[in-house]
Design an enzyme around this catalytic site. Structure first.
Site, PDB file in Angstrom:
ATOM      1  CG  HIS A 121     -33.246  22.819 -30.349  1.00  0.00           C
ATOM      2  ND1 HIS A 121     -32.639  23.087 -31.623  1.00  0.00           N
ATOM      3  CD2 HIS A 121     -33.608  23.993 -29.751  1.00  0.00           C
ATOM      4  CE1 HIS A 121     -32.269  24.349 -31.766  1.00  0.00           C
ATOM      5  NE2 HIS A 121     -32.884  24.443 -30.717  1.00  0.00           N
ATOM      6  CG  ASP A 127     -36.724  29.512 -28.862  1.00  0.00           C
ATOM      7  OD1 ASP A 127     -37.665  30.442 -28.939  1.00  0.00           O
ATOM      8  OD2 ASP A 127     -36.358  29.825 -30.226  1.00  0.00           O
ATOM      9  CG  ASP A 128     -32.655  26.867 -27.140  1.00  0.00           C
ATOM     10  OD1 ASP A 128     -33.326  26.134 -27.825  1.00  0.00           O
ATOM     11  OD2 ASP A 128     -31.329  26.967 -27.534  1.00  0.00           O
ATOM     12  CG  HIS A 132     -37.414  25.399 -29.353  1.00  0.00           C
ATOM     13  ND1 HIS A 132     -38.040  25.960 -30.744  1.00  0.00           N
ATOM     14  CD2 HIS A 132     -36.467  25.710 -29.077  1.00  0.00           C
ATOM     15  CE1 HIS A 132     -36.963  26.447 -31.180  1.00  0.00           C
ATOM     16  NE2 HIS A 132     -35.745  26.425 -30.239  1.00  0.00           N
ATOM     17  CE1 TYR A 135     -29.965  24.272 -34.725  1.00  0.00           C
ATOM     18  CE2 TYR A 135     -31.326  22.511 -35.059  1.00  0.00           C
ATOM     19  CZ  TYR A 135     -30.834  22.968 -34.728  1.00  0.00           C
ATOM     20  OH  TYR A 135     -29.685  22.157 -33.182  1.00  0.00           O
ATOM     21  CG  HIS A 175     -31.857  31.173 -27.724  1.00  0.00           C
ATOM     22  ND1 HIS A 175     -31.396  32.306 -28.199  1.00  0.00           N
ATOM     23  CD2 HIS A 175     -32.189  29.874 -28.151  1.00  0.00           C
ATOM     24  CE1 HIS A 175     -31.652  31.327 -29.293  1.00  0.00           C
ATOM     25  NE2 HIS A 175     -32.141  30.431 -29.397  1.00  0.00           N
TER      26      HIS A 175
END
Length: 297
Positions: free
Chosen positions: A123, A64-65, A119, A160, A216
């Site tokens: 965020h 992710d991210d 994603h 999350y 991540h």
């Protein structure tokens, strides 16, 4: 967007239909009762949520991210182990997706055969957003990926892991399925590298049918230390490393659209436009030069 009132209306119609003599019922409704009607409507109007793989003996490594500094390091490590992974990327979280570096990183992952998924843009927690705000978070990311890679992702992961019925409706209206996970590496917690490795070892020793991981790429240790250990450990147990779409048995392709990439959007980088540059040039040219007068000796 599907609303509670529409579900109730459909349920009422289904109840009426079920009360009619068999010969008078619509062949489209058949013997559908109220509960079945609601279930059918929800399936049609709420995005499916996947938290586990279905294909046997598979592991979906997900990050992710990103895109971020270590994306290309991750891609190189995955290649060493003949592994495929899935990158759930943001539009503007740890950095803007439109920068030259992030464009290169994103293309490196995509061209290596890894799945690129959404994603969302910033965020933001989906459950704190209005439907319009969430739709914008999704479509801005989709637009970026269409411009940079020429694809619209069919899968999205809520930041999350937070979602509700309203956000499932928005995701469905955007043509995307929601993906969570069943194994969190813990790399965003206070866990040490050794503790994260121990977690991977523990899940490998349990030998579940399949694993859908959460990592991540914004953590250097995840990219440069944990990933290699995880791949070695899980490979030793006979797992195959596949994309999320593959681990789910390909209920839908990884991308709902493919097209020719377009010019990436430079406006979000806050760069001056051509008009701004021309205006500045005119101001400079119109400003009379000043004469330098040296101070008296």
């Amino acid at each position: 967007m599907f609303t509670t009132s529409r579900i109730l209306a459909f349920s009422f119609l289904a109840a009426l239909a079920s009360a009619l003599p068999t010969a008078e019922r619509s062949t489209e409704l058949g013997d559908v009762n109220e509960a079945e009607a609601i279930s059918l409507v929800e399936r049609a109007t709420l995005a499916p949520v996947y938290s586990k793989c279905t294909a046997s003996n598979t592991v979906a490594i997900t990050f992710d991210d990103g895109p971020y500094t270590w994306t290309e390091d991750i891609v190189k490590t995955l290649k060493t182990y003949n592994a495929k992974a899935t990158f759930f990327v943001n539009g503007n979280n740890w950095g803007c997706i439109y920068t030259t570096d992030n464009e290169r990183r994103l293309k490196a992952a995509y061209n290596a055969g890894h799945q690129i998924a959404s994603h969302t843009w910033s965020h933001a927690n989906w459950t704190t957003l209005t439907n319009d705000q969430l739709k914008k978070e999704m479509t801005k990311t989709d637009t970026a990926l269409k411009k940079i890679l020429g694809v619209k992702p069919a899968y999205v992961r809520p930041p999350y892991g937070s979602y509700n019925q309203a956000s499932r409706e928005v995701a469905a209206s955007n043509g995307q399925s929601i993906v969570i996970w069943d194994f969190d590496s813990g790399d965003t917690t206070t866990a040490t590298v050794q503790q994260i490795k121990d977690s991977y070892k523990a899940i490998a020793n349990k030998k579940p049918k399949n694993i859908l991981t959460l990592n991540h790429e914004t953590h250097e240790t995840s990219a440069k230390e944990v990933l290699t250990y995880a791949l070695q450990t899980l490979k030793a147990k006979g797992y195959k490393f596949v994309t999320v779409a593959e681990c789910l048995g390909n209920p839908k392709p990884a991308y709902s659209m493919k097209m020719t990439p377009a010019t990436r959007d430079l406006d979000v980088l806050n760069l001056p436009s051509a008009a701004d540059i021309n205006l500045l040039a005119l101001v400079i040219l119109a400003t009379p030069p000043t004469t330098f007068v040296p101070p008296p000796l």
